[in-house]
Write a protein that holds these residues in place. Structure first.
Motif, PDB file in Angstrom:
ATOM      1  N   ARG A 232       0.831  -1.215   0.000  1.00  0.00           N
ATOM      2  CA  ARG A 232       0.000   0.000   0.000  1.00  0.00           C
ATOM      3  C   ARG A 232       0.858   1.254   0.000  1.00  0.00           C
ATOM      4  NH1 ARG A 232      -3.187  -3.236   3.551  1.00  0.00           N
ATOM      5  NH2 ARG A 232      -2.245  -2.252   5.396  1.00  0.00           N
ATOM      6  N   GLU A 235       2.105   1.760  -3.497  1.00  0.00           N
ATOM      7  CA  GLU A 235       1.016   2.240  -4.345  1.00  0.00           C
ATOM      8  C   GLU A 235       0.750   3.729  -4.112  1.00  0.00           C
ATOM      9  OE1 GLU A 235      -2.163  -0.328  -3.281  1.00  0.00           O
ATOM     10  OE2 GLU A 235      -1.379  -2.050  -4.417  1.00  0.00           O
ATOM     11  N   ARG A 236       0.837   4.166  -2.875  1.00  0.00           N
ATOM     12  CA  ARG A 236       0.642   5.586  -2.573  1.00  0.00           C
ATOM     13  C   ARG A 236       1.734   6.433  -3.246  1.00  0.00           C
ATOM     14  NH1 ARG A 236      -1.804   8.988   0.928  1.00  0.00           N
ATOM     15  NH2 ARG A 236      -3.032   7.259   1.738  1.00  0.00           N
TER      16      ARG A 236
END
Length: 242
Positions: A232, A235-236
Motif C-alpha cells: 500500500r 502504491e501511494r
C-alpha cells in the motif's frame, strides 16, 4: 523461569481468544519477540499495544522456547502522532510490518531497532519522511546480509554519475556502464548516494528498488509475500508520482 525487561517497539498485535492478543515487539537489546498479552485486544489494551508505540516491556515464560507473556507500560505514544496524516500512517504501518516479517526472532538487532526508533520518532513529519523510510529499508537489507553496493559503478568503477542499480547484483551502474541494458535496470534516486534533494518520483523509485530486493532476498527466501502495508505504501508513492 525465563524473564527479560527492555524498551521495545510494538510491531503488531493480533486478537487471540476472549479479549487477549498475540503481540510482536522489537526490543532494543533482545530483538524480535512474540508474547501473549492478557487484555491486549480489549479497549484499554488496544490503545497501549498499537504498532509503533514504544513501551517498557517485560517478557516471561517457563522456558525460553515458549510463547511467553508480555506486559508493558507506555513510554511514547507514537501511533497517536500518526493518526491525522495519511502518509504518516502508511509509513508507520509499512515500517512495523516489514520489521515484523523480515527480522529473525530471538536475535538482537540493535541497528534495526535504532533505525526504526529514529524513524518513528519523526513520524509526524508525514510525506517528508518518506525518503528516510527508503534509507531505513536500505539499512535493513544491509543488516540482514543483503546490502546494496552504491559506492561505485559495477562496470566502469566510477564513483560519480551513478544512476542505475542492477536487479541481479544490487550494484550501482552509470549511464555509460549501463549502455543498452539501461531499460532492465532500476533507477537509482540521487538521495541514496548523497545529499541531493528529493525530487518528484524519487521515493517511488526508491521503494521499487528496495522492494525488489526485499521480495527476492528476504521474503522470497522465507516463502513469504511482501506485507500488505508495504504494498500500500508503494502504491501511494506511485499514485503521487503519476
Amino acid at each position: 523461569m525465563e524473564r527479560w525487561e527492555d524498551e521495545a517497539i510494538v510491531l503488531c498485535a493480533r486478537p487471540h481468544g476472549e479479549g487477549h492478543a498475540i503481540v510482536a515487539v522489537l526490543a532494543r537489546e533482545h530483538g524480535h519477540w512474540r508474547g501473549h498479552v492478557r487484555g491486549g485486544a480489549a479497549s484499554r489494551g488496544r490503545a497501549l499495544w498499537q504498532p509503533g508505540n514504544v513501551l517498557a516491556v517485560s517478557w516471561t515464560a517457563r522456558i525460553a522456547d515458549q510463547l511467553g507473556h508480555l506486559t508493558g507500560e507506555l513510554l511514547t505514544a507514537i501511533a497517536a502522532a500518526a493518526m491525522e496524516d495519511a502518509w504518516a500512517l502508511a509509513l508507520l504501518a509499512s515500517a512495523c510490518a516489514v520489521a515484523e516479517a523480515a527480522l529473525p526472532e530471538h536475535e538482537p538487532h540493535p541497528l534495526a531497532y535504532a533505525g526504526l526508533a529514529a524513524l518513528l520518532a519523526r513520524i509526524g513529519e508525514g510525506a517528508s519522511l518518506a525518503a528516510d523510510y527508503v534509507r531505513w529499508e536500505v539499512a535493513l537489507l544491509a543488516e540482514l546480509g543483503y546490502g546494496l553496493d552504491l559506492s561505485a559503478c559495477a562496470v566502469t568503477g566510477r564513483r560519480e554519475g551513478l544512476v542505475y542499480v542492477s536487479p541481479r547484483t544490487g550494484r550501482a551502474v552509470t549511464a555509460e556502464g549501463a549502455g543498452a541494458w539501461a531499460e532492465r535496470l532500476f533507477a537509482l534516486p540521487p538521495f541514496l548516494t548523497g545529499n541531493s534533494p528529493v525530487m518528484p518520483g524519487d521515493v517511488a523509485a526508491g521503494l521499487r528498488l528496495t522492494g525488489h530486493f526485499l521480495a527476492r532476498d528476504v521474503f522470497g527466501l522465507a516463502h513469504r509475500p511482501i506485507p500488505a502495508a508495504r504494498l500500500r505504501l508503494a502504491e501511494r508513492a506511485e499514485a503521487e508520482r503519476a
